[in-house]
Design a protein around this motif. Structure first.
Motif, PDB file in Angstrom:
ATOM      1  N   GLY A 431       0.797  -1.159   0.364  1.00 48.75           N
ATOM      2  CA  GLY A 431      -0.073  -0.088   0.090  1.00 48.75           C
ATOM      3  C   GLY A 431       0.896   1.244   0.445  1.00 48.75           C
ATOM      4  N   LEU A 432       0.209   2.458  -0.688  1.00 45.49           N
ATOM      5  CA  LEU A 432       1.129   3.595  -1.204  1.00 45.49           C
ATOM      6  C   LEU A 432       0.467   4.321  -0.566  1.00 45.49           C
ATOM      7  CD1 LEU A 432       2.895   2.646  -4.480  1.00 45.49           C
ATOM      8  CD2 LEU A 432       4.267   3.686  -1.727  1.00 45.49           C
ATOM      9  N   ASN A 433       1.470   5.900  -0.180  1.00 41.29           N
ATOM     10  CA  ASN A 433       0.757   6.679   0.030  1.00 41.29           C
ATOM     11  C   ASN A 433       2.249   8.205   0.270  1.00 41.29           C
ATOM     12  OD1 ASN A 433       0.089   9.339   2.185  1.00 41.29           O
ATOM     13  ND2 ASN A 433      -1.771   8.510   2.211  1.00 41.29           N
ATOM     14  N   ALA A 434       1.105   9.199  -0.649  1.00 41.86           N
ATOM     15  CA  ALA A 434       2.409  10.209  -0.318  1.00 41.86           C
ATOM     16  C   ALA A 434       1.352  11.505  -0.098  1.00 41.86           C
ATOM     17  CB  ALA A 434       2.514  10.115  -2.180  1.00 41.86           C
ATOM     18  N   ASP A 435       0.667  11.816   0.385  1.00 41.74           N
ATOM     19  CA  ASP A 435       0.210  12.462   0.768  1.00 41.74           C
ATOM     20  C   ASP A 435       0.611  12.941   2.219  1.00 41.74           C
ATOM     21  OD1 ASP A 435      -1.727  14.920   2.022  1.00 41.74           O
ATOM     22  OD2 ASP A 435      -3.324  13.454   1.979  1.00 41.74           O
ATOM     23  N   ILE A 436       1.770  14.762   1.709  1.00 39.97           N
ATOM     24  CA  ILE A 436       2.341  15.065   3.411  1.00 39.97           C
ATOM     25  C   ILE A 436       1.886  15.903   4.120  1.00 39.97           C
ATOM     26  CG2 ILE A 436       4.716  15.018   1.899  1.00 39.97           C
ATOM     27  CD1 ILE A 436       4.237  17.822   0.898  1.00 39.97           C
ATOM     28  N   HIS A 437       1.054  16.075   3.674  1.00 44.05           N
ATOM     29  CA  HIS A 437      -0.304  16.976   4.146  1.00 44.05           C
ATOM     30  C   HIS A 437      -0.897  16.201   5.200  1.00 44.05           C
ATOM     31  CE1 HIS A 437       0.737  20.030   1.322  1.00 44.05           C
ATOM     32  NE2 HIS A 437       0.327  19.533   0.815  1.00 44.05           N
ATOM     33  N   LEU A 438      -0.761  15.267   5.649  1.00 39.62           N
ATOM     34  CA  LEU A 438      -1.348  14.247   6.721  1.00 39.62           C
ATOM     35  C   LEU A 438      -0.540  14.197   8.211  1.00 39.62           C
ATOM     36  CD1 LEU A 438      -2.034  10.410   5.246  1.00 39.62           C
ATOM     37  CD2 LEU A 438      -3.754  12.600   5.096  1.00 39.62           C
ATOM     38  N   GLY A 439       0.330  15.217   8.285  1.00 39.39           N
ATOM     39  CA  GLY A 439       0.664  15.906   8.923  1.00 39.39           C
ATOM     40  C   GLY A 439       2.552  14.797   9.876  1.00 39.39           C
ATOM     41  N   SER A 440       1.981  13.129  10.192  1.00 40.78           N
ATOM     42  CA  SER A 440       2.983  12.714  10.415  1.00 40.78           C
ATOM     43  C   SER A 440       3.282  11.310   9.023  1.00 40.78           C
ATOM     44  CB  SER A 440       2.717  12.288  11.872  1.00 40.78           C
ATOM     45  OG  SER A 440       1.709  11.427  11.062  1.00 40.78           O
ATOM     46  N   VAL A 441       4.359  10.655   9.568  1.00 42.91           N
ATOM     47  CA  VAL A 441       5.005   9.507   8.756  1.00 42.91           C
ATOM     48  C   VAL A 441       4.277   8.924   9.183  1.00 42.91           C
ATOM     49  CG1 VAL A 441       6.507   8.041   8.357  1.00 42.91           C
ATOM     50  CG2 VAL A 441       7.450  10.441   8.802  1.00 42.91           C
ATOM     51  N   ASP A 442       3.248   8.541  11.280  1.00 45.44           N
ATOM     52  CA  ASP A 442       2.541   7.837  11.471  1.00 45.44           C
ATOM     53  C   ASP A 442       1.120   7.713  10.521  1.00 45.44           C
ATOM     54  OD1 ASP A 442       4.015   6.690  12.972  1.00 45.44           O
ATOM     55  OD2 ASP A 442       3.576   7.778  14.439  1.00 45.44           O
ATOM     56  N   ALA A 443       0.613   8.711  10.374  1.00 46.95           N
ATOM     57  CA  ALA A 443      -0.750   9.104   9.696  1.00 46.95           C
ATOM     58  C   ALA A 443      -0.380   8.139   8.389  1.00 46.95           C
ATOM     59  CB  ALA A 443      -0.797  10.732   9.604  1.00 46.95           C
ATOM     60  N   MET A 444       0.975   8.732   7.298  1.00 43.14           N
ATOM     61  CA  MET A 444       1.047   8.618   6.062  1.00 43.14           C
ATOM     62  C   MET A 444       1.040   6.818   5.755  1.00 43.14           C
ATOM     63  SD  MET A 444       3.536  11.272   4.861  1.00 43.14           S
ATOM     64  CE  MET A 444       3.481  10.502   2.690  1.00 43.14           C
ATOM     65  N   LEU A 445       1.407   5.966   6.732  1.00 45.83           N
ATOM     66  CA  LEU A 445       1.642   4.830   7.451  1.00 45.83           C
ATOM     67  C   LEU A 445       0.016   4.296   7.853  1.00 45.83           C
ATOM     68  CD1 LEU A 445       5.136   3.757   9.074  1.00 45.83           C
ATOM     69  CD2 LEU A 445       4.429   3.775   5.969  1.00 45.83           C
ATOM     70  N   THR A 446      -0.486   5.077   8.370  1.00 46.46           N
ATOM     71  CA  THR A 446      -1.710   4.482   8.750  1.00 46.46           C
ATOM     72  C   THR A 446      -2.730   4.541   7.162  1.00 46.46           C
ATOM     73  OG1 THR A 446      -1.559   5.198  10.746  1.00 46.46           O
ATOM     74  CG2 THR A 446      -3.796   4.829   9.953  1.00 46.46           C
ATOM     75  N   SER A 447      -2.791   5.271   6.673  1.00 47.97           N
ATOM     76  CA  SER A 447      -3.588   5.373   5.603  1.00 47.97           C
ATOM     77  C   SER A 447      -2.997   4.658   4.965  1.00 47.97           C
ATOM     78  CB  SER A 447      -3.467   6.422   4.726  1.00 47.97           C
ATOM     79  OG  SER A 447      -4.011   7.051   3.164  1.00 47.97           O
ATOM     80  N   ALA A 448      -1.535   4.209   4.325  1.00 47.75           N
ATOM     81  CA  ALA A 448      -0.992   3.305   3.613  1.00 47.75           C
ATOM     82  C   ALA A 448      -1.383   1.265   3.887  1.00 47.75           C
ATOM     83  CB  ALA A 448       0.426   3.492   3.642  1.00 47.75           C
ATOM     84  N   ASP A 449      -1.140   1.569   4.915  1.00 44.74           N
ATOM     85  CA  ASP A 449      -1.511   0.226   5.626  1.00 44.74           C
ATOM     86  C   ASP A 449      -3.142  -0.657   5.268  1.00 44.74           C
ATOM     87  OD1 ASP A 449      -0.968  -2.126   7.258  1.00 44.74           O
ATOM     88  OD2 ASP A 449      -2.521  -1.226   8.520  1.00 44.74           O
ATOM     89  N   GLY A 450      -3.902   1.258   4.903  1.00 43.55           N
ATOM     90  CA  GLY A 450      -5.421   0.611   5.017  1.00 43.55           C
ATOM     91  C   GLY A 450      -5.395   0.480   3.853  1.00 43.55           C
ATOM     92  N   LEU A 451      -4.718   1.065   3.158  1.00 43.48           N
ATOM     93  CA  LEU A 451      -4.632   0.606   1.461  1.00 43.48           C
ATOM     94  C   LEU A 451      -3.739  -1.028   1.304  1.00 43.48           C
ATOM     95  CD1 LEU A 451      -2.672   3.625  -0.540  1.00 43.48           C
ATOM     96  CD2 LEU A 451      -5.482   3.098  -0.207  1.00 43.48           C
ATOM     97  N   LEU A 452      -3.051  -1.114   1.918  1.00 41.94           N
ATOM     98  CA  LEU A 452      -2.569  -2.626   2.415  1.00 41.94           C
ATOM     99  C   LEU A 452      -3.929  -3.449   2.699  1.00 41.94           C
ATOM    100  CD1 LEU A 452      -0.231  -5.209   2.008  1.00 41.94           C
ATOM    101  CD2 LEU A 452       0.037  -4.215   4.546  1.00 41.94           C
ATOM    102  N   TYR A 453      -4.307  -3.263   2.942  1.00 43.90           N
ATOM    103  CA  TYR A 453      -5.594  -4.614   3.161  1.00 43.90           C
ATOM    104  C   TYR A 453      -6.305  -4.407   2.148  1.00 43.90           C
ATOM    105  CZ  TYR A 453      -3.739  -5.390   8.005  1.00 43.90           C
ATOM    106  OH  TYR A 453      -3.140  -5.723   9.503  1.00 43.90           O
ATOM    107  N   TYR A 454      -6.746  -3.522   1.389  1.00 40.28           N
ATOM    108  CA  TYR A 454      -7.372  -3.363   0.561  1.00 40.28           C
ATOM    109  C   TYR A 454      -7.052  -4.677  -0.385  1.00 40.28           C
ATOM    110  CZ  TYR A 454     -10.622  -1.407  -3.266  1.00 40.28           C
ATOM    111  OH  TYR A 454     -11.756  -1.373  -4.476  1.00 40.28           O
ATOM    112  N   ALA A 455      -5.412  -4.246  -1.165  1.00 40.27           N
ATOM    113  CA  ALA A 455      -5.358  -5.249  -1.875  1.00 40.27           C
ATOM    114  C   ALA A 455      -5.202  -6.450  -1.123  1.00 40.27           C
ATOM    115  CB  ALA A 455      -3.296  -4.565  -2.027  1.00 40.27           C
TER     116      ALA A 455
END
Length: 471
Positions: A431-455
């Motif tokens: 899962g990938l995320n490139a939204d730097i405006h989420l505010g933190s790396v954890d937030a970006m990884l959380t978003s990418a982790d959701g895409l991973l489960y979607y995959a």
């Protein structure tokens, strides 16, 4: 002032002072001996004259009635035509002397003894003198002579020489200095020299020659002292200079030093001690450097252990979080692209259960090697936990990061896993995320982790981004 200069100056000053003192002592002793010899010769001449005077006339009183002592002394020496015997002799001992008068109490003056080479000149250069004429000595001999006190055997003065008058008894302090006058083994009178010693021109010539010889000797000794002091001072201080240079070299960091000193004196002992200390310092420094290198290596190892996964040798989660946070801050500050990926090995639990945990570990190592060998040096890959892996892509937009992840997915799928086990197949979902405006790396990884489960829910072995659910 260097210790070498001080050392040489100390040697030179000591040697020069010793030379001057030796010269002064030698001159003083020489003058004293010369004075003693002159006085001894004058005393001997006077004693011989008195002895002959009394022997000729029987007694001092009878002699005085017949002839003045001064006239007798001059006549006697003219008849002898030779200087009196003694260690110092010369023409002044036999030269004609002016009559002191016809009085039996007249003052008697005895000249300083002359030198042998002037005898004939003095004896014959006076000329003859007739009655009532006083012979005059040459100008170079007209000097104040020695004066002698003369006493009879009872200690009464026989001559009018202040402070004594004829018949005046001898003073107590004079008794210790008087010398006997003997005639045929019998003491007939006593005498003692008085006054300062007065030298003849010849004496002054001898003294001048002696002083000149001493002066040249002292000067030569001083020059020799300067030369030898400089030569030996430099030689003796050479060891100190070498030792000083070695100490300065050590202070500048050149620890390995060896001072060659062959002497066994204090400088040699000091040099040997310095050499031992230098060797010990070198050994200690070498041991310390090796210990420092070992500590540094251990520190690096500990650091690596603290930031790397022991199994896959990838960076661990703590290191990734720290580095990814810094990369995100830079991306936000300069509004540059930044992407993160989180991936998971498909059906990893079944691999462990079916092929063993050892096979699972081998799969993790090989997946880690594929990930590490397929990304840029600026990217950061880490084992995030279990079978999960994460990658940070600095300066990378989402589409470019997705293409890299797709290539990674293909490499993992196409790897010859059958070499490990014929039935083994391995794939990976990401899962990938490139939204730097989420505010933190954890937030970006959380978003990418959701895409991973979607995959995974979409069938696994795929890369999912925020823009498109499947690739």
């Amino acid at each position: 002032m260097s210790i070498r200069t001080k050392f040489i100056l100390a040697m030179l000053l000591t040697s020069l002072a010793s030379t001057v003192m030796v010269g002064a002592v030698a001159y003083s002793r020489l003058m004293r001996k010369f004075d003693d010899l002159v006085l001894q010769d004058a005393s001997r001449s006077f004693r011989l004259d008195v002895s002959a005077y009394i022997r000729t006339y029987g007694s001092w009183e009878q002699a005085q009635a017949q002839e003045n002592f001064g006239s007798f002394s001059r006549r006697r020496r003219e008849m002898l035509n030779m200087p009196p015997p003694g260690p110092i002799s010369g023409p002044e001992a036999d030269r004609p002397h002016p009559k002191p008068g016809n009085s039996p109490t007249a003052t008697m003056d005895v000249p300083v003894p002359p030198r042998p080479d002037m005898q004939n000149q003095d004896m014959h250069g006076q000329g003859m003198h007739g009655p009532g004429m006083q012979p005059q000595p040459p100008s170079h001999l007209r000097r104040p002579p020695f004066r002698f006190y003369l006493f009879d055997t009872q200690g009464r003065a026989l001559m009018n020489i202040p402070p004594y008058h004829p018949g005046q008894p001898m003073r107590a302090e004079e008794r210790e200095k008087v010398l006997p006058v003997e005639v045929d083994g019998r003491t007939v009178a006593y005498f003692s020299p008085q006054g300062q010693i007065n030298y003849s021109d010849m004496d002054f010539g001898y003294l001048s020659a002696m002083r000149e010889a001493l002066t040249y000797g002292v000067a030569a000794a001083a020059l020799l002292t300067l030369v030898l002091g400089w030569v030996f001072g430099n030689r003796l201080s050479g060891a100190l200079r070498r030792l000083t240079s070695a100490v300065e070299a050590v202070s500048d960091g050149e620890l390995k030093q060896h001072v060659v000193v062959k002497s066994r004196d204090e400088v040699g002992v000091l040099a040997a001690a310095f050499n031992r200390m230098s060797d010990e310092i070198v050994r200690s420094h070498t041991d310390l450097r090796e210990s420092h290198d070992q500590i540094r290596r251990q520190a690096e190892q500990l650091k690596e252990l603290s930031i790397r996964d022991a199994l896959t040798k990838l960076h661990n989660r703590r290191y990734f979080d720290e580095q990814a946070r810094q990369l995100l801050e830079m991306a936000v500050r300069y509004d540059h692209p930044f992407s993160v990926m989180i991936g998971d090995i498909d059906f990893f639990k079944k691999i462990n259960d079916k092929f063993s945990h050892a096979m699972g570990d081998a799969v993790l190592k090989q997946v880690a090697e594929i990930l590490r060998g397929s990304i840029r040096a600026s990217d950061i890959v880490a084992r995030y936990g279990g079978e999960e892996f994460v990658i940070a892509f600095p300066e990378t937009p989402l589409q470019q990061a997705a293409a890299v992840c797709e290539a990674l997915r293909v490499k993992i799928e196409e790897y010859p896993w059958h070499e490990l086990n014929p039935d083994l197949k391995v794939t990976m979902s990401m899962g990938l995320n490139a939204d730097i405006h989420l505010g933190s790396v954890d937030a970006m990884l959380t978003s990418a982790d959701g895409l991973l489960y979607y995959a995974k829910n979409a069938g696994r072995n795929r890369v999912c981004t925020k823009l498109e659910a499947t690739v």
